[in-house]
Write an enzyme that holds these catalytic residues in place. Sequence first.
Site, PDB file in Angstrom:
ATOM      1  N   GLY A   1      -3.101 -18.151   2.086  1.00 39.10           N
ATOM      2  CA  GLY A   1      -3.712 -19.419   2.419  1.00 39.10           C
ATOM      3  C   GLY A   1      -2.904 -20.443   3.176  1.00 39.10           C
ATOM      4  O   GLY A   1      -3.433 -21.499   3.511  1.00 39.10           O
TER       5      GLY A   1
ATOM      6  N   PRO B   1       0.372 -14.204   2.634  1.00 38.81           N
ATOM      7  CA  PRO B   1       0.001 -14.812   3.910  1.00 38.81           C
ATOM      8  C   PRO B   1      -0.638 -13.784   4.843  1.00 38.81           C
ATOM      9  O   PRO B   1      -0.130 -12.671   5.007  1.00 38.81           O
ATOM     10  CB  PRO B   1       1.340 -15.301   4.473  1.00 38.81           C
ATOM     11  CG  PRO B   1       2.376 -14.452   3.810  1.00 38.81           C
ATOM     12  CD  PRO B   1       1.828 -14.103   2.454  1.00 38.81           C
TER      13      PRO B   1
ATOM     14  N   CYS C   1     -26.837 -12.989  23.934  1.00 36.47           N
ATOM     15  CA  CYS C   1     -28.149 -13.617  23.998  1.00 36.47           C
ATOM     16  C   CYS C   1     -28.400 -14.333  22.691  1.00 36.47           C
ATOM     17  O   CYS C   1     -29.111 -13.838  21.802  1.00 36.47           O
ATOM     18  CB  CYS C   1     -29.215 -12.556  24.248  1.00 36.47           C
ATOM     19  SG  CYS C   1     -29.013 -11.851  25.868  1.00 36.47           S
TER      20      CYS C   1
HETATM   21  C1  LIG Z   1      -7.980 -13.897   2.473  1.00 39.60           C
HETATM   22  C2  LIG Z   1      -6.974 -13.592   1.449  1.00 39.60           C
HETATM   23  C3  LIG Z   1      -5.624 -13.684   1.750  1.00 39.60           C
HETATM   24  C4  LIG Z   1      -5.111 -14.170   3.076  1.00 39.60           C
HETATM   25  O1  LIG Z   1      -5.397 -15.502   3.288  1.00 39.60           O
HETATM   26  P1  LIG Z   1      -4.802 -16.268   4.585  1.00 39.60           P
HETATM   27  O2  LIG Z   1      -5.518 -17.553   4.592  1.00 39.60           O
HETATM   28  O3  LIG Z   1      -5.116 -15.419   5.756  1.00 39.60           O
HETATM   29  O4  LIG Z   1      -3.327 -16.398   4.363  1.00 39.60           O
HETATM   30  C5  LIG Z   1      -4.730 -13.315   0.783  1.00 39.60           C
HETATM   31  N1  LIG Z   1      -5.135 -12.869  -0.433  1.00 39.60           N
HETATM   32  C6  LIG Z   1      -6.431 -12.764  -0.768  1.00 39.60           C
HETATM   33  C7  LIG Z   1      -6.804 -12.260  -2.090  1.00 39.60           C
HETATM   34  C8  LIG Z   1      -7.397 -13.129   0.162  1.00 39.60           C
HETATM   35  O5  LIG Z   1      -8.690 -13.031  -0.173  1.00 39.60           O
END
Ligand SMILES: *Cc1c(COP(=O)(O)O)cnc(C)c1O
Length: 432
Positions: free
Chosen positions: A249, A292, A362
């Site tokens: 995240g 990440p 489209c």
């Molecule tokens: C989507 C996700 C991530 C990656 O999130 P990013 O925002 O791309 O860093 C990591 N772990 C889980 C469980 C996720 O669902």
Amino acid sequence: MILHKSFEIGKEGHLTIDGLDAEALASRFGTPAMFISEDAVRDMCRMYQAAFSKYFGGASAPVYAGKALCFKRLYTVMAEENMLADCVSSGEIATANAAGFPMKNVFFHGNNKTDYDLGYAVEQGVGHIVVDGVEELLSLDKIAADHGVCQKILLRITPGIDPHTHKKIITGNVDSKFGSAIETGDAERIVRLALSLENVCLEGLHCHVGSQIFDIAPFRDAADIMLRFIADMKEKAGLNTKILNLGGGFGVRYTEDDPEIDYAENVRLLGVEIDKMCEQLNLTKPDIHMEPGRSIVAAAGATLYRCGSVKEIKGFRNYVSIDGGMTDNPRYTLYQSQYTVLNASKAAAPADFECTLAGRCCESGDLLAENIKIARPERGDIIAVLVTGAYNYSMASNYNKVARPPIVMISGGKPYLAVRRETAEDMMALDV
Ligand SMILES: *Cc1c(COP(=O)(O)O)cnc(C)c1O
């Protein structure tokens, strides 16, 4: 530099990607095409690894979330960088496997893994399965028994944090399709069940609070809730937690409006908080994993398109149409995600032409950006959308039977094809 170090304006007044002229790249590889700086990806992996080992200590490590961008060559790079990987389907596992990525370094996620997926993962020797719920746990226990192994697992827990308000939601945190909530007692029940089963080996807990997070508050809150739960379960059920995974995240700067983010400093700050919490709770600090995805690959990527038409509707707006769109980047259509767009052929000219960037499907909603300003383009100009490495190619589709672009990696200033352009025959390959 434009936003990130891979992007600059070259002598010709063209955009350059890792020093390579965008016009030249577009002529050589065609358009649309996605370019990924291998150097930038490796830098991010190394930055995270160094920060994790320095500030989290032990065997703490980043886990690359492959859902952001997934193709064989990328897993080879990840293997060379000794990264761990988070895979979310048997397809992602197969891709990593085909690239020679060590299966023991894979964490397998997903809220509804099928028995096929679980069997495949156990057979391939996937290191850890992140178990989402009770049915999956029981099914995995049987499958592991059939294979004569004790499968290492983490349990996905729902700590109940809204990353956008940065508040712990005291109630209502149970509304997620993922994981077992602490609040409802489901988390405790699944921990006890996992500890009672013979063919799974519970190594730790996992949570994921959201995406595009620019400060440590949601991670700190998640760590706080998870460590308290870990201490509680240690006392009540004898849980021994080797790994605490705080999910993915970390945010990415897509436009000038997004803040700059010092990832290593965030890891340092979080490390300080985690140390304090463990001390207070009298807990041995588990290894900290985070996942990440976006922040490793997004800023390494750019997509080049060719402008086809410029349509000015007096009193309304100007449409610049390009030879790609929602099929290679559905994020604006899905979430109105903002991007930095420029006329790569006239990157040094004043960006004073207000327009909407339209794709070729489209579908009126097939747009990549609205109310942006770029140097006035003409048919044939190269239009660049920056920071497209994450959740573009991995979310691409063949809507309108538009073929997916190639992925060109750039390493040490040398471009090479990693994924070729899709053809009409490729798209018909499944038609029997
Ligand atoms: C989507 C996700 C991530 C990656 O999130 P990013 O925002 O791309 O860093 C990591 N772990 C889980 C469980 C996720 O669902």
